[in-house]
Design an enzyme around this catalytic site. Structure first.
Site, PDB file in Angstrom:
ATOM      1  N   GLN A 173       0.818  -1.204   0.000  1.00  0.00           N
ATOM      2  CA  GLN A 173       0.000   0.000   0.000  1.00  0.00           C
ATOM      3  C   GLN A 173       0.857   1.261   0.000  1.00  0.00           C
ATOM      4  OE1 GLN A 173      -3.144  -0.042  -1.001  1.00  0.00           O
ATOM      5  NE2 GLN A 173      -4.073   0.752   0.849  1.00  0.00           N
ATOM      6  N   GLY A 206      -4.401   3.384   3.939  1.00  0.00           N
ATOM      7  CA  GLY A 206      -4.400   3.550   2.487  1.00  0.00           C
ATOM      8  C   GLY A 206      -4.006   4.938   2.012  1.00  0.00           C
ATOM      9  N   GLU A 207      -4.364   5.987   2.762  1.00  0.00           N
ATOM     10  CA  GLU A 207      -4.114   7.354   2.304  1.00  0.00           C
ATOM     11  C   GLU A 207      -2.825   7.950   2.874  1.00  0.00           C
ATOM     12  OE1 GLU A 207      -6.454   7.859   0.238  1.00  0.00           O
ATOM     13  OE2 GLU A 207      -8.245   6.882   1.009  1.00  0.00           O
TER      14      GLU A 207
END
Length: 691
Positions: free
Chosen positions: A590, A657-658
């Site tokens: 990720q 994720g960000e």
């Protein structure tokens, strides 16, 4: 009892299906009787359709229908729009009338038996326009900006307090239009059986897509089915119902057969969302020792004329640093473009570029180490509301990242290191992103053969959701992960939030944990009891008693060619505080993806508009440059603090994720300045801006 699964680098449970081609994506489902639809799109950005000639297209071999505003079925939600919690205004109404809102807007759908026949028919559709002068330049339209209904404006302490500080910096920063461009383009297959609608589409949120379609078509829940078991990349771009899906649904209603619509690559630009161009003005004031006195952050974001799209650009400035005085404003600039949408690290990615660049500039004005300045202004509590953090290990990110990178060997002065024709520089930045939990539900059922089947209507757009949910379920139920089957991607399953906003593991994972724990206890108490339970995990809101955030510290080394201005990222160290890491293998992947995205935004990605026509000129992957393997730095180190945050969920996970992209663009820009002494405040940092 098997060994714990959480924390282990389990291989993706769907990996074999993907590499052998057994995974079915939106356009690949075998639906009997399915025919093909090809979109005809607008060549102008503003105005109306004066005349639409479909006669030649309708007579072409294999053609079943040409659908346009002249003959499209009426959509109840277009006639009586319902409020949208996410975007203010009226979504684009496909084939509703003759008005043109943006270049690339669908104006007709050619439906034929084969794809080639539909493509040929689409080429025969003739459109005459009554054009209007488009306005697509945000800089020339700043005077028309306004405060959106969902205001992001924020203040604390005294406005403009930075002006009282002995050391001040104030600059404007700009970020470009960035397009999602996933490998799998947007696609949908739609089928009607009376008033029963079934859609196989590309979505990050099956439950949300079902709800949107229920509203649009005024249908009950049992009359709308949404299937999206595999998604080939999305990054926020598959977060709502887009024109290709609606065109397929309308087309299927006209011809009475299933209709498949697959975007062409050029349709991915200015039709199905993008990161909007932004203009930001940041001013910082500090005492001589580096203590922040005040901050001003003004944001101008582009949106369409028919919707108000806002994002969280100001949030890093609200919470990132201890500062008593802050004045933050957010203005929208309406343009003749389609509505933007959420793009990886939405808002925070662009906001952190401006804030973290300004912090670097302040450090040089203070003659202070950029890392020391950030540590000096570390926020012991969230300055936005003075709430305690659920957990905050940003200091450890700074410490471990700097040690791994060798930050203490960095020369303070810019343009001080050269290796042959290459100027060498190091930069760093901080990242902060919300860590919350949305309401989610899951079903757990034990089969007679001992298999544990766990279901939830979540999505997996690539990060490995099915894999980490398998691990969570295995540990909660007390079996090996090989005996767990996790099913997702179908709106008929227990409702789940969309896979975006870095809350899937905390939200769906909490529901999976609750269901599997309850089933385990139920069977322990009564082995003859029904071997199935459904559990819902409530939300943990962002504005709760504690502030949940994930944190990052990015360290970057670049090389800039002294004669050509070419920038190469040589090495990266990203230290991440994202709570307990459920699967280090997929988690590392990720962050690799986030770094690649950040590198693209910082150095190459830019959807270039010809403002005379309001049209993107590089709407393909030959001219819209994205990072390839040769652009990726040879040395990337991802360090996870890996300490649990049990305030958010029982597993201790926070959003991942960000956070890997938030702040990363600024780290590159800061490294470029350190290498050259030249500050580039408008992304991407291309050679022409360096010379």
């Amino acid at each position: 009892m098997p060994a714990p699964s959480i924390g282990q680098p389990l291989r993706r449970v769907d990996g074999r299906l993907k590499v052998t081609g057994q995974a079915r994506y939106a356009a690949e489902h075998a639906v009997p009787g399915c025919v093909h639809g090809v979109l005809v799109v607008s060549a102008i950005a503003a105005g109306r359709i004066a005349h639409l000639d479909t006669q030649a297209a309708a007579r072409a071999p294999g053609v079943l229908a040409i659908v346009s505003h002249l003959n499209a079925p009426r959509v109840p939600g277009y006639e009586n729009p319902q409020p949208d919690k996410r975007v203010e205004g009226q979504q684009l109404r496909v084939f509703f009338d003759d008005k043109i809102h943006y270049s690339n807007q669908p104006v007709a759908l050619a439906i034929a038996t084969t794809l080639e026949q539909a493509q040929h028919a689409a080429a025969l559709v003739r459109v005459q326009y009554a054009p209007a002068a488009p306005q697509t330049d945000i800089e020339k339209n700043l005077s028309r900006s306004y405060t959106p209904k969902k205001s992001e404006n924020y203040s604390r302490g005294q406005p403009q307090a930075y002006k009282t500080a002995p050391v001040q910096v104030a600059h404007e920063y700009q970020t470009p239009v960035q397009v999602h461009n996933p490998m799998e383009m947007h696609a949908a297959i739609a089928e009607w059986h009376g008033n029963q609608l079934t859609v196989w589409n590309k979505t990050q949120a099956p439950t949300l897509a079902q709800q949107d379609l229920m509203q649009l078509w005024n249908l009950p829940k049992e009359a709308v089915q949404v299937h999206s078991p595999f998604v080939g990349g999305a990054f926020g771009g598959a977060s709502r119902i887009w024109p290709p899906e609606m065109a397929a649904i309308l087309g299927a209603k006209v011809v009475g057969r299933p209709v498949k619509v697959l975007n062409e690559r050029g349709h991915e630009f200015n039709m199905v969302g993008y990161r909007p161009r932004g203009v930001q003005r940041v001013a910082l004031g500090a005492a001589a020792d580096g203590t922040l006195v005040g901050v001003s952050h003004q944001v101008f974001g582009a949106t369409s004329r028919y919707e108000e799209f806002t994002e969280r650009t100001l949030h890093p400035t609200k919470s990132g640093y201890r500062c008593p005085n802050a004045e933050l404003t957010y203005q929208l600039v309406p343009l003749d473009l389609s509505t933007p949408c959420w793009t990886r690290g939405p808002g925070e990615t662009t906001g952190s570029f401006a804030l973290e660049s300004a912090m670097d500039e302040l450090a040089y004005a203070l003659k202070m180490d950029p890392l020391a300045l950030r540590i000096k202004n570390f926020a012991e509590v969230d300055p936005n509301g003075d709430r305690p953090w659920s957990t905050n290990y940003l200091r450890e990110c700074y410490e471990r990242g700097a040690a791994k990178f060798g930050w203490n060997q960095r020369k303070l002065a810019p343009a001080a290191t050269r290796e042959g024709d290459w100027l060498v520089g190091q930069g760093m930045a901080m990242g902060i992103y919300k860590a919350v939990r949305a309401k989610a539900s899951a079903r757990a059922r034990r089969l007679p053969d001992g298999t544990l089947v766990v279901q939830s209507a979540t999505a997996d757009v690539g990060p490995g959701t099915a894999t980490v949910m398998t691990q969570i379920a295995a540990d909660a139920f007390g079996i090996a992960p090989e005996k767990v089957r996790f099913e997702l991607g179908d709106a008929a399953l227990p409702p789940a939030p969309g896979q975006f906003g870095s809350h899937t593991v905390a939200s769906v994972g909490a529901a999976v944990h609750a269901a599997c724990t309850a089933l385990r206890q139920q069977l322990a108490d009564n082995p003859a009891a029904p071997a199935e339970v459904v559990r819902e995990a409530p939300e943990v809101p962002e504005k709760g008693e504690k502030s949940g955030k994930s944190f990052a510290a990015h360290f970057v080394e670049v090389r800039v060619h002294a004669h050509t201005g070419e920038v190469r990222v040589a090495r990266v160290v990203s230290a991440i505080d994202a709570g307990r890491i459920i699967n280090p293998k997929t988690a590392q992947s990720q962050v690799y993806g986030a770094i690649t995205w950040g590198l693209g935004l910082a150095l190459m990605e830019d959807a270039v508009l010809d403002h005379r026509f309001g049209r993107i000129t590089n709407a393909d992957l030959a001219n819209y440059h994205v990072p390839v393997q040769a652009d990726i730095p040879p040395a990337i180190d991802v360090l996870f603090i890996d300490k649990p945050d049990t305030y958010l969920d029982p597993m201790g996970a926070k959003g991942l994720g960000e956070i890997g992209i938030v702040g990363f663009c600024a780290a590159i820009a800061n490294a470029v300045y350190h290498a050259t002494g030249k500050r580039v405040r408008e992304l991407p940092i291309t050679p022409d801006k360096m010379l």
